[in-house]
Scaffold this motif. Structure first.
Motif, mmCIF file in Angstrom:
data_model
loop_
_atom_site.group_PDB
_atom_site.id
_atom_site.type_symbol
_atom_site.label_atom_id
_atom_site.label_comp_id
_atom_site.label_asym_id
_atom_site.label_seq_id
_atom_site.Cartn_x
_atom_site.Cartn_y
_atom_site.Cartn_z
ATOM 1 N N LYS A 192 -10.803 -13.430 8.797
ATOM 2 C CA LYS A 192 -10.563 -12.061 9.226
ATOM 3 C C LYS A 192 -9.537 -11.441 8.295
ATOM 4 O O LYS A 192 -8.426 -11.966 8.128
ATOM 5 C CB LYS A 192 -10.048 -12.022 10.665
ATOM 6 C CG LYS A 192 -9.831 -10.616 11.200
ATOM 7 C CD LYS A 192 -9.359 -10.644 12.651
ATOM 8 C CE LYS A 192 -9.132 -9.224 13.169
ATOM 9 N NZ LYS A 192 -8.660 -9.227 14.587
ATOM 10 N N LEU A 193 -9.904 -10.344 7.673
ATOM 11 C CA LEU A 193 -9.023 -9.679 6.719
ATOM 12 C C LEU A 193 -8.400 -8.439 7.341
ATOM 13 O O LEU A 193 -9.010 -7.774 8.181
ATOM 14 C CB LEU A 193 -9.804 -9.288 5.453
ATOM 15 C CG LEU A 193 -10.447 -10.441 4.680
ATOM 16 C CD1 LEU A 193 -11.209 -9.886 3.473
ATOM 17 C CD2 LEU A 193 -9.405 -11.457 4.233
ATOM 18 N N ASN A 194 -7.200 -8.142 6.909
ATOM 19 C CA ASN A 194 -6.504 -6.964 7.403
ATOM 20 C C ASN A 194 -7.066 -5.706 6.762
ATOM 21 O O ASN A 194 -7.511 -5.710 5.605
ATOM 22 C CB ASN A 194 -5.011 -7.061 7.110
ATOM 23 C CG ASN A 194 -4.349 -8.194 7.868
ATOM 24 O OD1 ASN A 194 -4.740 -8.486 8.989
ATOM 25 N ND2 ASN A 194 -3.369 -8.837 7.261
ATOM 26 N N THR A 195 -7.057 -4.621 7.521
ATOM 27 C CA THR A 195 -7.441 -3.308 7.012
ATOM 28 C C THR A 195 -6.183 -2.444 6.904
ATOM 29 O O THR A 195 -5.391 -2.376 7.844
ATOM 30 C CB THR A 195 -8.448 -2.625 7.954
ATOM 31 O OG1 THR A 195 -9.612 -3.441 8.052
ATOM 32 C CG2 THR A 195 -8.842 -1.252 7.421
ATOM 33 N N TYR A 196 -6.016 -1.816 5.749
ATOM 34 C CA TYR A 196 -4.823 -0.998 5.530
ATOM 35 C C TYR A 196 -5.225 0.455 5.310
ATOM 36 O O TYR A 196 -6.242 0.748 4.676
ATOM 37 C CB TYR A 196 -4.052 -1.494 4.294
ATOM 38 C CG TYR A 196 -3.530 -2.901 4.432
ATOM 39 C CD1 TYR A 196 -2.318 -3.155 5.068
ATOM 40 C CD2 TYR A 196 -4.258 -3.987 3.933
ATOM 41 C CE1 TYR A 196 -1.830 -4.442 5.196
ATOM 42 C CE2 TYR A 196 -3.783 -5.282 4.057
ATOM 43 C CZ TYR A 196 -2.565 -5.495 4.692
ATOM 44 O OH TYR A 196 -2.094 -6.781 4.817
ATOM 45 N N ARG A 197 -4.419 1.339 5.846
ATOM 46 C CA ARG A 197 -4.577 2.756 5.581
ATOM 47 C C ARG A 197 -3.380 3.242 4.787
ATOM 48 O O ARG A 197 -2.260 2.763 4.965
ATOM 49 C CB ARG A 197 -4.676 3.541 6.897
ATOM 50 C CG ARG A 197 -5.937 3.223 7.710
ATOM 51 C CD ARG A 197 -6.028 4.104 8.942
ATOM 52 N NE ARG A 197 -7.248 3.820 9.703
ATOM 53 C CZ ARG A 197 -7.601 4.469 10.791
ATOM 54 N NH1 ARG A 197 -6.813 5.452 11.273
ATOM 55 N NH2 ARG A 197 -8.716 4.161 11.422
ATOM 56 N N TYR A 198 -3.637 4.182 3.903
ATOM 57 C CA TYR A 198 -2.553 4.670 3.074
ATOM 58 C C TYR A 198 -2.742 6.158 2.809
ATOM 59 O O TYR A 198 -3.846 6.695 2.914
ATOM 60 C CB TYR A 198 -2.497 3.906 1.746
ATOM 61 C CG TYR A 198 -3.722 4.078 0.885
ATOM 62 C CD1 TYR A 198 -3.790 5.076 -0.086
ATOM 63 C CD2 TYR A 198 -4.840 3.244 1.033
ATOM 64 C CE1 TYR A 198 -4.908 5.244 -0.870
ATOM 65 C CE2 TYR A 198 -5.964 3.408 0.256
ATOM 66 C CZ TYR A 198 -5.986 4.398 -0.701
ATOM 67 O OH TYR A 198 -7.104 4.573 -1.477
ATOM 68 N N LEU A 199 -1.659 6.797 2.461
ATOM 69 C CA LEU A 199 -1.681 8.207 2.093
ATOM 70 C C LEU A 199 -1.686 8.322 0.576
ATOM 71 O O LEU A 199 -0.888 7.686 -0.105
ATOM 72 C CB LEU A 199 -0.454 8.930 2.677
ATOM 73 C CG LEU A 199 -0.373 8.999 4.206
ATOM 74 C CD1 LEU A 199 0.925 9.677 4.626
ATOM 75 C CD2 LEU A 199 -1.565 9.748 4.779
ATOM 76 N N GLN A 200 -2.594 9.106 0.077
ATOM 77 C CA GLN A 200 -2.709 9.281 -1.365
ATOM 78 C C GLN A 200 -1.795 10.402 -1.828
ATOM 79 O O GLN A 200 -1.778 11.490 -1.265
ATOM 80 C CB GLN A 200 -4.162 9.604 -1.728
ATOM 81 C CG GLN A 200 -4.387 9.799 -3.215
ATOM 82 C CD GLN A 200 -5.857 9.943 -3.519
ATOM 83 O OE1 GLN A 200 -6.600 8.972 -3.574
ATOM 84 N NE2 GLN A 200 -6.308 11.171 -3.684
ATOM 85 N N GLU A 201 -1.042 10.111 -2.878
ATOM 86 C CA GLU A 201 -0.130 11.109 -3.433
ATOM 87 C C GLU A 201 -0.557 11.435 -4.866
ATOM 88 O O GLU A 201 -0.595 10.548 -5.728
ATOM 89 C CB GLU A 201 1.311 10.587 -3.423
ATOM 90 C CG GLU A 201 2.317 11.599 -3.946
ATOM 91 C CD GLU A 201 3.738 11.072 -3.910
ATOM 92 O OE1 GLU A 201 4.627 11.735 -4.464
ATOM 93 O OE2 GLU A 201 3.948 9.973 -3.341
ATOM 94 N N ASP A 202 -0.928 12.691 -5.105
ATOM 95 C CA ASP A 202 -1.386 13.101 -6.428
ATOM 96 C C ASP A 202 -0.207 13.458 -7.328
ATOM 97 O O ASP A 202 0.828 13.951 -6.867
ATOM 98 C CB ASP A 202 -2.310 14.315 -6.323
ATOM 99 C CG ASP A 202 -3.620 13.983 -5.626
ATOM 100 O OD1 ASP A 202 -3.958 12.789 -5.586
ATOM 101 O OD2 ASP A 202 -4.281 14.908 -5.125
ATOM 102 N N ILE A 203 -0.395 13.216 -8.632
ATOM 103 C CA ILE A 203 0.575 13.675 -9.628
ATOM 104 C C ILE A 203 0.192 15.094 -10.033
ATOM 105 O O ILE A 203 -0.946 15.336 -10.448
ATOM 106 C CB ILE A 203 0.561 12.762 -10.865
ATOM 107 C CG1 ILE A 203 0.926 11.333 -10.468
ATOM 108 C CG2 ILE A 203 1.514 13.283 -11.935
ATOM 109 C CD1 ILE A 203 0.742 10.334 -11.592
ATOM 110 N N PRO A 204 1.101 16.072 -9.916
ATOM 111 C CA PRO A 204 0.756 17.455 -10.284
ATOM 112 C C PRO A 204 0.286 17.549 -11.737
ATOM 113 O O PRO A 204 0.879 16.944 -12.626
ATOM 114 C CB PRO A 204 2.072 18.212 -10.078
ATOM 115 C CG PRO A 204 2.856 17.369 -9.127
ATOM 116 C CD PRO A 204 2.480 15.954 -9.426
ATOM 117 N N GLU A 205 -0.785 18.288 -11.950
ATOM 118 C CA GLU A 205 -1.321 18.430 -13.305
ATOM 119 C C GLU A 205 -0.297 19.036 -14.258
ATOM 120 O O GLU A 205 -0.198 18.646 -15.421
ATOM 121 C CB GLU A 205 -2.576 19.308 -13.269
ATOM 122 C CG GLU A 205 -3.745 18.678 -12.534
ATOM 123 C CD GLU A 205 -4.928 19.619 -12.432
ATOM 124 O OE1 GLU A 205 -5.336 20.175 -13.470
ATOM 125 O OE2 GLU A 205 -5.425 19.824 -11.310
#
Length: 316
Positions: free
Chosen positions: A218-231
């Motif tokens: 059984k593997l863990n599921t992770y949620r994360y917030l994506q942070e973009d680098i401003p162009e």
């Protein structure tokens, strides 16, 4: 008219002298150019810097005995082994084979009384030296993707470490004092055989053995917030004159360019950036260890020959 010949002779002599003077002036002329000041290097940070051992991390460890193989992909359990290894003094690294046959390579990695550490990509020796303690004065720039702790191959003074490139077949050997064996056995090996999952393989799969857990895990599921680098941050850091940069494209795929023919492609759907500066291109090969060190630094060095640091697959 009696002086005409003398006048011609004098005039011809003057022309020859003038020609010689002009030739000498051309040969010895050194133009003066204003000194061009080199552009001081600055850095544009793309994220927080990390220690190299936070970027270069194994993905799996297998422990082999005569009867079975035990393994783990749990990072805390892998760090337990790495923590012990960081206390070792690794010495006398030598190349023992440049093109090892598959059967011999398998015996190096999966023979009894050894642990095989799997890395997701090639690790240059200068990088592993920054994580562990290699006492040799000179360090090869060669890379490996498997590291084997062979406690079963111990002499009176040392036991063996093997650094293996599974793609090329190159094998390096290093030595560690046998005084470290007791801690390795008590803190790592015995708990591994007692508690870790059993791994199995089949000779019919793969050129080199591929080990998988015997039982479903059984593997863990992770949620994360994506942070973009401003162009704009990338534009300011990569282009010589950001105010002269022109933009084409749409909301999904945009191209930035300037008068130096530098080109940056920003793909919103793939979350990727591709940057090319033709004036800074070189045929000199990149040094793998420097690329990984720059990846850990997570910054863009800005100077006359600009470049963007690659965020490699190491940053898991």
């Amino acid at each position: 008219m009696k002086y005409v010949e003398q006048v011609k002779t004098i005039f011809l002599f003057l022309l020859i002298f003038l020609s010689l003077a002009l030739t000498f002036t051309i040969w010895t002329f050194t133009p003066t150019f204003p000194q061009i000041e080199s552009t001081p290097a600055t850095e544009v940070a793309l994220g927080a810097s990390k220690a190299v051992d936070e970027v270069v991390q194994p993905t799996k460890v297998l422990y082999h005995s005569e009867e079975e193989a035990k393994g783990t992909t749990n990072q805390e359990q892998i760090d337990l082994l790495l923590g012990v290894m960081k206390l070792w003094q690794i010495h006398d690294i030598t190349t023992i084979s440049e093109d090892t046959p598959v059967k011999k390579l398998t015996s190096f990695m999966h023979g009894p009384d050894r642990a095989t550490i799997y890395f997701p990509g090639p690790v240059p020796f200068p990088v592993i030296d920054s994580i562990m303690n290699i006492t040799d004065d000179s360090m090869p720039e060669a890379s490996f993707d498997r590291m084997v702790v062979a406690w079963g191959e111990a002499s009176e003074t040392d036991f063996m470490l093997y650094f293996i490139n599974s793609k090329s077949g190159r094998v390096h050997q290093g030595n560690v004092s046998t005084t470290e064996l007791e801690n390795l056995q008590n803190q790592v090996v015995e708990p591994a055989f007692a508690n870790y999952s059993t791994y199995i393989t089949s000779k019919e799969v793969g050129v080199l053995p591929i080990y998988i857990p015997e039982s479903a895990e059984k593997l863990n599921t992770y949620r994360y917030l994506q942070e973009d680098i401003p162009e704009q941050k990338l534009v300011d850091g990569l282009f010589e004159n950001p105010s002269s940069v022109t933009t084409t494209g749409d909301l999904v795929n945009r191209e930035y360019s300037d008068e130096s023919d530098a080109l940056m492609n920003f793909d919103e759907s793939a979350k990727s950036v591709n940057y090319v500066q033709p004036q800074a291109e070189t045929n000199d090969p990149a040094i793998p260890s420097e690329l990984i060190f720059k990846t850990a630094d997570l910054s863009i060095p800005i100077a006359a020959g600009r470049m963007i640091t690659a965020i490699s697959a190491w940053n898991r």
